[in-house]
Design a protein around this motif. Structure first.
Motif, PDB file in Angstrom:
ATOM      1  N   UNK A  50       0.811  -1.217   0.000  1.00  0.00           N
ATOM      2  CA  UNK A  50       0.000   0.000   0.000  1.00  0.00           C
ATOM      3  C   UNK A  50       0.847   1.271   0.000  1.00  0.00           C
ATOM      4  N   UNK A  51       2.141   1.118  -0.041  1.00  0.00           N
ATOM      5  CA  UNK A  51       3.056   2.260   0.034  1.00  0.00           C
ATOM      6  C   UNK A  51       3.801   2.415  -1.286  1.00  0.00           C
ATOM      7  N   UNK A  52       3.224   3.163  -2.189  1.00  0.00           N
ATOM      8  CA  UNK A  52       3.789   3.292  -3.534  1.00  0.00           C
ATOM      9  C   UNK A  52       5.220   3.795  -3.505  1.00  0.00           C
ATOM     10  N   UNK A  53       5.483   4.789  -2.690  1.00  0.00           N
ATOM     11  CA  UNK A  53       6.835   5.355  -2.655  1.00  0.00           C
ATOM     12  C   UNK A  53       7.865   4.356  -2.129  1.00  0.00           C
ATOM     13  N   UNK A  54       7.503   3.628  -1.110  1.00  0.00           N
ATOM     14  CA  UNK A  54       8.441   2.632  -0.555  1.00  0.00           C
ATOM     15  C   UNK A  54       8.626   1.449  -1.500  1.00  0.00           C
ATOM     16  N   UNK A  55       7.550   1.027  -2.133  1.00  0.00           N
ATOM     17  CA  UNK A  55       7.636  -0.060  -3.122  1.00  0.00           C
ATOM     18  C   UNK A  55       8.594   0.353  -4.246  1.00  0.00           C
ATOM     19  N   UNK A  56       8.432   1.596  -4.687  1.00  0.00           N
ATOM     20  CA  UNK A  56       9.330   2.085  -5.741  1.00  0.00           C
ATOM     21  C   UNK A  56      10.788   2.003  -5.291  1.00  0.00           C
ATOM     22  N   UNK A  57      11.083   2.559  -4.124  1.00  0.00           N
ATOM     23  CA  UNK A  57      12.462   2.586  -3.643  1.00  0.00           C
ATOM     24  C   UNK A  57      13.034   1.184  -3.467  1.00  0.00           C
ATOM     25  N   UNK A  58      12.243   0.300  -2.908  1.00  0.00           N
ATOM     26  CA  UNK A  58      12.748  -1.032  -2.567  1.00  0.00           C
ATOM     27  C   UNK A  58      12.858  -1.971  -3.777  1.00  0.00           C
ATOM     28  N   UNK A  59      11.883  -1.897  -4.701  1.00  0.00           N
ATOM     29  CA  UNK A  59      11.823  -2.901  -5.753  1.00  0.00           C
ATOM     30  C   UNK A  59      11.974  -2.386  -7.185  1.00  0.00           C
ATOM     31  N   UNK A  60      11.634  -1.140  -7.440  1.00  0.00           N
ATOM     32  CA  UNK A  60      11.548  -0.707  -8.828  1.00  0.00           C
ATOM     33  C   UNK A  60      12.487   0.429  -9.238  1.00  0.00           C
ATOM     34  N   UNK A  61      13.150   1.062  -8.298  1.00  0.00           N
ATOM     35  CA  UNK A  61      13.976   2.227  -8.639  1.00  0.00           C
ATOM     36  C   UNK A  61      15.114   1.890  -9.600  1.00  0.00           C
ATOM     37  N   UNK A  62      15.559   0.663  -9.592  1.00  0.00           N
ATOM     38  CA  UNK A  62      16.637   0.283 -10.505  1.00  0.00           C
ATOM     39  C   UNK A  62      16.133   0.015 -11.923  1.00  0.00           C
ATOM     40  N   UNK A  63      14.814  -0.100 -12.082  1.00  0.00           N
ATOM     41  CA  UNK A  63      14.238  -0.412 -13.390  1.00  0.00           C
ATOM     42  C   UNK A  63      13.485   0.742 -14.041  1.00  0.00           C
ATOM     43  N   UNK A  65      12.322   5.117 -13.962  1.00  0.00           N
ATOM     44  CA  UNK A  65      12.406   6.469 -13.421  1.00  0.00           C
ATOM     45  C   UNK A  65      11.173   6.638 -12.541  1.00  0.00           C
ATOM     46  N   UNK A  66      11.297   7.448 -11.509  1.00  0.00           N
ATOM     47  CA  UNK A  66      10.192   7.620 -10.565  1.00  0.00           C
ATOM     48  C   UNK A  66       8.922   8.108 -11.264  1.00  0.00           C
ATOM     49  N   UNK A  67       9.049   9.079 -12.159  1.00  0.00           N
ATOM     50  CA  UNK A  67       7.867   9.591 -12.869  1.00  0.00           C
ATOM     51  C   UNK A  67       7.193   8.510 -13.703  1.00  0.00           C
ATOM     52  N   UNK A  68       7.984   7.653 -14.325  1.00  0.00           N
ATOM     53  CA  UNK A  68       7.417   6.567 -15.122  1.00  0.00           C
ATOM     54  C   UNK A  68       6.660   5.582 -14.232  1.00  0.00           C
ATOM     55  N   UNK A  69       7.236   5.263 -13.092  1.00  0.00           N
ATOM     56  CA  UNK A  69       6.576   4.365 -12.143  1.00  0.00           C
ATOM     57  C   UNK A  69       5.274   4.989 -11.643  1.00  0.00           C
ATOM     58  N   UNK A  70       5.327   6.263 -11.289  1.00  0.00           N
ATOM     59  CA  UNK A  70       4.118   6.963 -10.856  1.00  0.00           C
ATOM     60  C   UNK A  70       3.070   6.955 -11.959  1.00  0.00           C
ATOM     61  N   UNK A  71       3.478   7.227 -13.188  1.00  0.00           N
ATOM     62  CA  UNK A  71       2.509   7.278 -14.284  1.00  0.00           C
ATOM     63  C   UNK A  71       1.805   5.941 -14.497  1.00  0.00           C
ATOM     64  N   UNK A  72       2.527   4.846 -14.354  1.00  0.00           N
ATOM     65  CA  UNK A  72       1.880   3.533 -14.484  1.00  0.00           C
ATOM     66  C   UNK A  72       0.838   3.345 -13.376  1.00  0.00           C
ATOM     67  N   UNK A  73       1.168   3.772 -12.180  1.00  0.00           N
ATOM     68  CA  UNK A  73       0.223   3.678 -11.069  1.00  0.00           C
ATOM     69  C   UNK A  73      -0.936   4.657 -11.239  1.00  0.00           C
ATOM     70  N   UNK A  74      -0.671   5.820 -11.781  1.00  0.00           N
ATOM     71  CA  UNK A  74      -1.729   6.804 -12.042  1.00  0.00           C
ATOM     72  C   UNK A  74      -2.726   6.257 -13.053  1.00  0.00           C
ATOM     73  N   UNK A  75      -2.244   5.596 -14.091  1.00  0.00           N
ATOM     74  CA  UNK A  75      -3.141   5.004 -15.092  1.00  0.00           C
ATOM     75  C   UNK A  75      -4.080   3.995 -14.443  1.00  0.00           C
ATOM     76  N   UNK A  76      -3.537   3.149 -13.602  1.00  0.00           N
ATOM     77  CA  UNK A  76      -4.352   2.145 -12.905  1.00  0.00           C
ATOM     78  C   UNK A  76      -5.349   2.826 -11.977  1.00  0.00           C
ATOM     79  N   UNK A  77      -4.873   3.810 -11.238  1.00  0.00           N
ATOM     80  CA  UNK A  77      -5.738   4.549 -10.317  1.00  0.00           C
ATOM     81  C   UNK A  77      -6.910   5.177 -11.069  1.00  0.00           C
ATOM     82  N   UNK A  78      -6.631   5.848 -12.168  1.00  0.00           N
ATOM     83  CA  UNK A  78      -7.688   6.503 -12.932  1.00  0.00           C
ATOM     84  C   UNK A  78      -8.672   5.493 -13.522  1.00  0.00           C
TER      85      UNK A  78
END
Length: 98
Positions: A50-63, A65-78
């Motif tokens: 449930x913690x998008x920012x922590x999930x990004x840092x722990x699992x996805x930051x190496x794959x 960019x933060x904005x790209x990760x947010x945008x994928x989550x924003x699409x799902x949210x919308x």
């Protein structure tokens, strides 16, 4: 942008069927900790998923960019907001690359 731009619509918390990490929180697809005002009763101790920012840092930051990760989550949210026919005021605009 330093944190995910959540609009506190509750759509993600009303769509937890099939999410293994949230099976103990699931009551008919809705998180048992979702309050009537769409806030979380256990916000400070909520699960990692449930913690998008922590999930990004722990699992996805190496794959991603933060904005790209947010945008994928924003699409799902919308999409979830559309599914629940929520007011468009809750929609999140995609983040433009700077």
């Amino acid at each position: 942008m330093n944190t995910f731009p959540c609009t506190v619509c509750g759509a993600c918390c009303k769509s937890i069927n099939g999410i293994k990490e949230l099976q103990n929180f699931n009551k008919n697809g809705i998180c048992v900790h979702l309050k009537e005002d769409n806030t979380c009763a256990i916000y400070d101790t909520r699960p990692m998923i449930c913690k998008i920012d922590e999930i990004y840092q722990k699992y996805f930051s190496q794959y991603y960019k933060k904005n790209d990760f947010y945008n994928e989550n924003i699409k799902i949210c919308n999409e979830l907001q559309k599914k629940f026919k929520l007011n468009k005021k809750f929609r999140i605009k995609l983040i433009k690359e700077i």
